[in-house]
Design a protein around this motif. Structure first.
Motif, short mmCIF file in Angstrom:
data_model
loop_
_atom_site.label_atom_id
_atom_site.label_comp_id
_atom_site.label_asym_id
_atom_site.label_seq_id
_atom_site.Cartn_x
_atom_site.Cartn_y
_atom_site.Cartn_z
N THR A 39 0.94 -1.19 -0.18
CA THR A 39 -0.06 0.20 0.09
C THR A 39 0.78 1.17 -0.03
OG1 THR A 39 -1.71 -1.22 1.15
CG2 THR A 39 -1.78 0.94 1.16
N LEU A 40 0.86 1.93 -1.05
CA LEU A 40 1.79 2.99 -1.23
C LEU A 40 1.02 4.61 -0.71
CD1 LEU A 40 3.19 2.45 -4.78
CD2 LEU A 40 4.13 1.85 -2.60
N THR A 41 1.79 5.35 0.05
CA THR A 41 1.06 6.57 0.40
C THR A 41 1.80 7.63 -0.54
OG1 THR A 41 0.98 5.57 2.64
CG2 THR A 41 0.84 7.75 2.44
N LYS A 43 2.95 11.54 -1.30
CA LYS A 43 3.47 12.57 -0.74
C LYS A 43 2.19 13.73 -0.63
CE LYS A 43 6.81 16.43 -0.74
NZ LYS A 43 7.79 17.08 -1.64
N ALA A 44 2.13 14.14 0.65
CA ALA A 44 0.88 15.07 1.00
C ALA A 44 1.04 16.24 0.09
CB ALA A 44 0.88 15.41 2.21
#
Length: 147
Positions: A39-41, A43-44
């Motif tokens: 599961t990739l997050t 960059k905000a």
């Protein structure tokens, strides 16, 4: 003839077993390098006013990105469009340090012959998103925009 049929059949069986033992690792399925099950997050997103870089550059034939956050200028209503205060300069060219003028394609002429922003182009934020300094998710190999 039976011998030839036996050789062909045994070759097929050996080939099937050889193919069955080879598999593709799950890291080779997608564009992102790594396991397909990770599961990739990303960059905000943050509109920090630093301008368009990397993924934030204007893409080929796509609307330009705003180099500033637009939240303080919303909502745009029929009576109020604060974008026009800085960017409504028909016929003017972009100068260093000045806000980018609205594209000539966004204007229409009134019955009196005056140029005004066309109704379909009045809500700027529907096409022009704020730029963010984020990395490209996928390398773009398409044609570069003409500047």
């Amino acid at each position: 003839m039976k011998r030839l049929a036996l050789i062909v059949a045994s070759s097929l069986v050996i080939g099937l077993f050889a193919c069955a033992t080879q598999s593709t690792p799950d890291t080779q399925f997608g564009l992102v390098k790594g396991s397909a099950f990770d599961t990739l997050t990303p960059k905000a997103f943050q509109a920090d006013g630093s301008g368009a870089k990397g993924a934030a550059e204007t893409a080929y034939l796509m609307p330009a990105l705003s180099k500033h956050d637009n939240e303080m200028y919303l909502p745009i209503t029929i009576d109020k469009n604060q974008c026009l205060a800085c960017h409504d300069r028909p016929g003017q060219q972009k100068k260093a340090g000045d806000p980018t003028p609205i594209s000539p394609t966004h204007y229409t002429k009134t019955a009196a012959g005056k140029q005004q922003v066309a109704g379909a182009r009045y809500k700027c934020h529907l096409c022009h998103a704020p730029a963010a300094d984020v990395p490209d998710l996928v390398k773009n190999t398409g044609p570069k925009p003409k500047r």
